[in-house]
Design an enzyme around this catalytic site. Structure first.
Site, short mmCIF file in Angstrom:
data_model
loop_
_atom_site.label_atom_id
_atom_site.label_comp_id
_atom_site.label_asym_id
_atom_site.label_seq_id
_atom_site.Cartn_x
_atom_site.Cartn_y
_atom_site.Cartn_z
N HIS A 156 0.85 -1.13 0.00
CA HIS A 156 0.01 -0.03 0.03
C HIS A 156 0.77 1.25 -0.08
O HIS A 156 0.68 2.22 -0.83
CB HIS A 156 -0.88 0.05 1.16
CG HIS A 156 -2.02 -0.84 1.35
ND1 HIS A 156 -2.02 -1.71 2.46
CD2 HIS A 156 -2.99 -1.30 0.44
CE1 HIS A 156 -3.03 -2.72 2.31
NE2 HIS A 156 -3.71 -2.40 1.29
N LYS B 222 -16.43 -7.11 6.44
CA LYS B 222 -15.04 -8.08 6.26
C LYS B 222 -14.54 -8.26 7.57
O LYS B 222 -13.38 -8.96 7.76
CB LYS B 222 -13.95 -6.92 5.41
CG LYS B 222 -14.29 -7.05 4.15
CD LYS B 222 -13.08 -6.62 3.32
CE LYS B 222 -13.37 -6.60 1.70
NZ LYS B 222 -12.33 -6.10 0.76
N ARG C 13 -1.80 -6.13 -8.24
CA ARG C 13 -0.88 -7.11 -7.95
C ARG C 13 -0.81 -8.09 -8.99
O ARG C 13 0.13 -8.34 -9.77
CB ARG C 13 -0.80 -7.81 -6.47
CG ARG C 13 -0.63 -6.77 -5.38
CD ARG C 13 -1.02 -7.26 -4.27
NE ARG C 13 -2.49 -7.08 -4.06
CZ ARG C 13 -3.43 -7.50 -2.90
NH1 ARG C 13 -2.85 -7.72 -1.91
NH2 ARG C 13 -4.69 -7.34 -3.19
N SER D 37 -2.50 -7.52 3.25
CA SER D 37 -2.72 -7.52 4.53
C SER D 37 -3.16 -9.14 5.24
O SER D 37 -2.74 -9.49 6.43
CB SER D 37 -3.97 -6.82 4.62
OG SER D 37 -3.92 -5.35 4.29
P1 ADP Z 1 -9.92 -3.64 -0.37
O1 ADP Z 1 -10.59 -4.31 0.60
O2 ADP Z 1 -10.73 -2.50 -0.85
O3 ADP Z 1 -9.45 -4.59 -1.65
P2 ADP Z 1 -7.22 -3.63 0.43
O4 ADP Z 1 -6.52 -2.81 1.68
O5 ADP Z 1 -6.96 -5.03 0.53
O6 ADP Z 1 -8.66 -3.12 0.43
O7 ADP Z 1 -6.57 -2.80 -0.69
C1 ADP Z 1 -6.39 -1.56 -1.32
C2 ADP Z 1 -5.98 -1.16 -2.57
O8 ADP Z 1 -4.46 -1.42 -2.47
C3 ADP Z 1 -6.48 -2.33 -3.64
O9 ADP Z 1 -6.57 -1.61 -4.74
C4 ADP Z 1 -5.32 -3.31 -3.62
O10 ADP Z 1 -5.11 -3.96 -4.80
C5 ADP Z 1 -4.13 -2.34 -3.36
N1 ADP Z 1 -2.89 -3.27 -3.11
C6 ADP Z 1 -2.95 -3.91 -1.83
N2 ADP Z 1 -1.93 -4.66 -1.72
C7 ADP Z 1 -0.87 -4.17 -2.73
C8 ADP Z 1 0.35 -4.52 -3.14
N3 ADP Z 1 1.10 -5.14 -2.43
N4 ADP Z 1 0.70 -3.78 -4.27
C9 ADP Z 1 -0.11 -2.91 -5.12
N5 ADP Z 1 -1.52 -2.89 -4.77
C10 ADP Z 1 -1.79 -3.17 -3.57
#
Ligand code: ADP
Length: 147
Positions: free
Chosen positions: A21, A45, A94, A132
């Site tokens: 992130h 969630k 990703r 996460s």
């Molecule tokens: P959500 O529940 O909305 O998917 P997340 O916290 O899992 O929330 O992810 C938020 C955003 O960050 C999403 O667009 C996800 O694809 C992106 N994201 C999460 N981890 C990575 C990473 N390692 N590299 C690039 N983007 C990421």
């Protein structure tokens, strides 16, 4: 006429924030005048961390950026983005499996408000496997989660 400011919203659950992130935030701030990290409360969630805890963790990490704001929201994303005066949603990609979900969400969001664009940034290759969910799993079993 004054040039309009490019305000983008980077929404997510951030349960918790990861280096993946942060990489998106660090690179995204260079493209926009203001980047709002929007923490979705996401009760559906059942997040491990409360919205307040997630906000505090993110604020600690992004304090060095003057053009990053961190907020939580509990409404339709498109309503939140419009109310912020923003017209860009930033999401990260990703792996291929992210694509299908992100693609559908972007199309639905466009139907809700065609004036708001979703922009995707590719992960940096170091962070492709970082999520996460895995971080929580590793930490739960006492592994080194500082990936
Ligand atoms: P959500 O529940 O909305 O998917 P997340 O916290 O899992 O929330 O992810 C938020 C955003 O960050 C999403 O667009 C996800 O694809 C992106 N994201 C999460 N981890 C990575 C990473 N390692 N590299 C690039 N983007 C990421």
């Amino acid at each position: 006429m004054a040039a309009s400011r490019r305000i983008c919203v980077y929404p997510g659950t951030f349960d918790p924030i990861t280096r993946g992130h942060l990489d998106i935030i660090d690179r995204g701030v260079k493209l926009f005048d203001l980047l709002v990290v929007a923490v979705a409360e996401s009760p559906g969630k059942a997040p491990l961390f409360s919205a307040q805890e997630r906000l505090a963790m993110i604020r600690e990490e992004v304090g060095r950026h003057r053009n990053v704001k961190v907020e939580s929201f509990d409404s339709l994303l498109m309503d939140y983005v419009r109310n912020k005066g923003a017209n860009i949603v930033l999401r990260g990609l990703r792996v291929m499996s992210d694509f299908e979900y992100e693609f559908q969400m972007a199309l639905i969001n466009r139907k809700l408000d065609p004036s708001i664009e979703t922009v995707f940034m590719m992960t940096s290759d170091n962070y492709a496997p970082v999520s996460s969910r895995f971080i929580k799993e590793i930490a739960r079993y006492g592994g080194d989660e500082r990936l």
